[in-house]
Design an enzyme around this catalytic site. Structure first.
Site: not given
Ligand code: SAH
Length: 258
Positions: A99
């Protein structure tokens, strides 16, 4: 999947054509060294990023300190290192994104506004659950404002990448979990805060059940118009307060592990 990361900023080696273009003398071109001391350079660049966040309205000193402390360039691919402190989301592999800093700061500032901290504005949050570890950046930022961070990722490749990214930071309070965040993580409950980095149709009931009284959920959810909006949910002794805030763009919340 630990990849070799260059320091920050990247040291650019001038090519003969770029360095001597338009020159007629034989004076050798000065090498383009962006900065000799990488850690200090990235510190200065982060300080500027935090100034921009402050100008955008991030006022909580805890958030500003956390955002200046975490080296975001260590969480992105080497080809993207020079964009690490721009206010932009960046690809982290497997179709997912880190993000943008302003969104991370905004959501953590909202999280720190939890009812339990209303009269304790300088305190850390207690245990926090993050849904969607991704590359681990936000988990690292959260570790500066919360006593424990439980972060769940459903994609094994990213869970492992986050583990590798976070290892050098030796953050004893960050616990990375491979699992489906839709069901939360009961063993760590109750949480003072729950923050989601992926957006679903609605906030799952399990998150609310795992939230402490006085705690807050900050999550992107589908809005009435079909887009996404940030939702803030407070659990108080009197019940549940729900507020819909600004529009956002997050990757979808999906169920199951892959
Ligand atoms: N906070 C992260 C942003 C990651 S993007 C950072 O700092 O990089 C969001 C992430 O949520 C993705 O990697 C995706 O695989 C994950 N995601 C989506 N649905 C999910 C779920 N049900 N449980 C765990 N992770 C999930």
């Amino acid at each position: 999947m630990a990849s070799q990361r260059p320091g920050f900023p990247v040291r650019l080696t001038p090519t003969a054509s770029a360095a001597t273009r338009g020159r007629t003398s034989a004076v050798p071109a000065k090498p383009i060294v962006v900065q000799a001391a990488p850690s200090m350079a990235s510190e200065a660049i982060r300080a500027r990023m935090v100034q921009r966040l402050a100008a955008q309205g991030i006022s909580d000193p805890r958030v500003r300190r956390a955002m200046s402390a975490v080296e975001r360039h260590r969480f992105v691919d080497s080809a993207l290192v020079n964009q690490a402190y721009e206010d932009t989301s960046l690809p982290i592999g497997l179709g997912q994104t880190i993000s943008k800093p302003s969104v991370v700061a905004r959501m953590i500032e909202l999280l720190l506004g939890a009812p339990a901290l209303v009269n304790k504005p300088a305190d850390k949050l207690g245990r926090v659950l993050e849904i969607g570890t991704g590359c681990g950046y936000q988990a690292a930022v959260l570790s500066h404002v919360a006593s424990e961070v439980y972060s769940i990722e459903r994609l094994r490749g990213l869970h492992e990448r986050a583990r590798a990214n976070l290892r050098p930071f030796r953050l004893a309070t960050v616990h990375l979990l491979l699992g489906d965040g839709m069901v939360g993580f009961a063993k760590g409950a109750p949480y003072a805060g729950i923050i989601a980095a992926a957006g679903g149709e609605a906030v799952p009931d399990t998150w609310l059940a795992q939230l402490a009284v006085g705690g807050r959920i900050v999550a992107p959810t589908q809005s009435a118009t079909g887009g996404q909006a940030l939702v803030v949910i407070d659990k108080t002794a009197r019940g549940v307060d729900r507020r819909v805030l600004e529009a956002v763009h997050f990757v979808p919340l999906k169920s199951g592990i892959a």
